[in-house]
Design a protein around this motif. Structure first.
Motif, short mmCIF file in Angstrom:
data_model
loop_
_atom_site.label_atom_id
_atom_site.label_comp_id
_atom_site.label_asym_id
_atom_site.label_seq_id
_atom_site.Cartn_x
_atom_site.Cartn_y
_atom_site.Cartn_z
N VAL A 66 -2.26 12.86 -33.02
CA VAL A 66 -1.95 11.76 -32.18
C VAL A 66 -0.34 12.14 -32.47
O VAL A 66 0.41 12.06 -33.55
CB VAL A 66 -2.06 10.37 -32.87
N LEU A 67 0.50 12.33 -31.16
CA LEU A 67 1.82 12.77 -31.19
C LEU A 67 2.80 11.70 -31.45
O LEU A 67 3.86 11.70 -32.07
CB LEU A 67 2.15 13.55 -29.92
N PHE A 68 2.37 10.29 -30.84
CA PHE A 68 3.27 9.38 -30.85
C PHE A 68 2.48 8.05 -31.47
O PHE A 68 1.29 7.62 -31.08
CB PHE A 68 3.65 8.66 -29.47
N SER A 69 3.31 7.49 -32.40
CA SER A 69 2.74 6.21 -32.89
C SER A 69 3.07 4.97 -31.89
O SER A 69 3.68 5.13 -31.30
CB SER A 69 3.25 6.01 -34.30
N SER A 70 2.46 3.92 -32.30
CA SER A 70 2.77 2.64 -31.80
C SER A 70 4.30 2.22 -31.83
O SER A 70 4.83 2.86 -32.76
CB SER A 70 1.86 1.58 -32.44
N LEU A 71 4.93 1.65 -30.98
CA LEU A 71 6.14 1.33 -30.84
C LEU A 71 7.24 2.52 -30.74
O LEU A 71 8.42 2.43 -30.75
CB LEU A 71 6.66 0.59 -32.24
N GLN A 72 6.68 3.65 -30.47
CA GLN A 72 7.38 4.90 -30.20
C GLN A 72 7.50 5.22 -28.62
O GLN A 72 6.48 4.94 -27.82
CB GLN A 72 6.85 6.22 -30.85
N LEU A 73 8.57 5.59 -27.99
CA LEU A 73 8.44 6.13 -26.75
C LEU A 73 7.75 7.58 -26.46
O LEU A 73 7.92 8.38 -27.12
CB LEU A 73 10.06 6.18 -26.24
N VAL A 74 6.88 7.30 -25.29
CA VAL A 74 6.29 8.52 -25.05
C VAL A 74 6.91 9.20 -24.04
O VAL A 74 6.99 8.59 -22.56
CB VAL A 74 4.74 8.13 -24.77
N ASP A 75 7.56 10.50 -24.11
CA ASP A 75 8.29 11.11 -23.15
C ASP A 75 7.45 12.20 -22.33
O ASP A 75 7.64 13.44 -22.82
CB ASP A 75 9.66 11.54 -23.78
N VAL A 76 6.79 11.91 -21.35
CA VAL A 76 5.93 12.83 -20.76
C VAL A 76 6.66 13.99 -20.09
O VAL A 76 6.34 15.13 -20.29
CB VAL A 76 4.88 12.08 -19.82
N PRO A 77 7.67 13.50 -19.51
CA PRO A 77 8.41 14.92 -18.83
C PRO A 77 8.92 16.06 -19.60
O PRO A 77 9.08 17.24 -19.43
CB PRO A 77 9.65 14.24 -18.17
N SER A 78 9.44 15.37 -20.96
CA SER A 78 9.82 16.48 -21.82
C SER A 78 8.74 17.52 -22.44
O SER A 78 9.06 18.37 -22.53
CB SER A 78 10.56 15.69 -23.14
N LEU A 79 7.57 16.85 -22.62
CA LEU A 79 6.58 17.58 -23.17
C LEU A 79 6.05 18.68 -21.91
O LEU A 79 5.83 19.88 -22.48
CB LEU A 79 5.19 16.68 -23.29
N VAL A 80 6.02 18.18 -20.77
CA VAL A 80 5.58 18.96 -19.66
C VAL A 80 6.53 20.29 -19.36
O VAL A 80 6.28 21.34 -19.44
CB VAL A 80 5.68 18.30 -18.29
N ALA A 81 8.19 19.81 -19.55
CA ALA A 81 8.95 20.92 -19.53
C ALA A 81 8.91 21.91 -20.47
O ALA A 81 9.13 23.18 -20.29
CB ALA A 81 10.31 20.30 -19.44
N ALA A 82 8.35 21.58 -21.79
CA ALA A 82 8.15 22.56 -22.93
C ALA A 82 6.91 23.08 -23.01
O ALA A 82 6.81 24.15 -23.94
CB ALA A 82 8.76 21.66 -24.25
N CYS A 83 6.13 22.95 -21.98
CA CYS A 83 4.82 23.75 -22.06
C CYS A 83 4.77 24.75 -21.46
O CYS A 83 4.92 25.20 -20.09
CB CYS A 83 3.74 22.55 -21.23
N PRO A 84 4.27 25.95 -22.42
CA PRO A 84 4.31 27.31 -21.81
C PRO A 84 2.84 27.64 -21.34
O PRO A 84 2.40 28.63 -20.93
CB PRO A 84 4.65 28.30 -22.98
#
Length: 126
Positions: A15-33
């Motif tokens: 689990v990458l993000f806990s409750s009360l944390q911002l989930v930043d999908v665009p950053s993960l997508v941009a870093a995905c090789p």
């Protein structure tokens, strides 16, 4: 379907993000090789939300005890069932009920969210 089968998918069940944390999908997508990337974003009650950055096809499989929900953020995503194929475009979703044999495909890079139980085995049940 053999449990020992090896697949070339980048699958991360942590689990990458806990409750009360911002989930930043665009950053993960941009870093995905990877061409087939699956990352658990967060847990909500007994379910998880996973991010898929996908291109190519997954193998045929089923989940005996778990439904899966797929929701397309970007691109085109195809779910092959034994008797038909369902093509999803941006902002469309589809539930594959437990016990249904299926495979997923993305002819071009697609970004999707999946909602499923935390106990599901992504590659399917043996």
């Amino acid at each position: 379907m053999s449990a020992a089968q090896e697949y070339s998918y980048a699958t991360f069940l942590n689990v990458l993000f806990s409750s009360l944390q911002l989930v930043d999908v665009p950053s993960l997508v941009a870093a995905c090789p990877d061409r087939w990337y699956n990352q658990t974003l967060c847990q909500v009650n007994g379910s998880v939300v996973r991010l898929g950055v996908l291109q190519g096809e997954y193998h045929w499989h089923k989940h005996d005890n778990d439904d899966e929900f797929f929701f397309v953020l970007e691109g085109r995503f195809i779910i092959d069932l034994e008797d038909r194929s369902v093509e999803l475009s941006q902002q469309q979703g589809f539930v594959v009920p437990k016990g249904i044999v299926h495979r997923t495909r993305a002819p071009e890079r697609a970004i999707i969210l999946m909602v499923e139980t935390a106990a599901i085995i992504p590659t399917g049940d043996a």
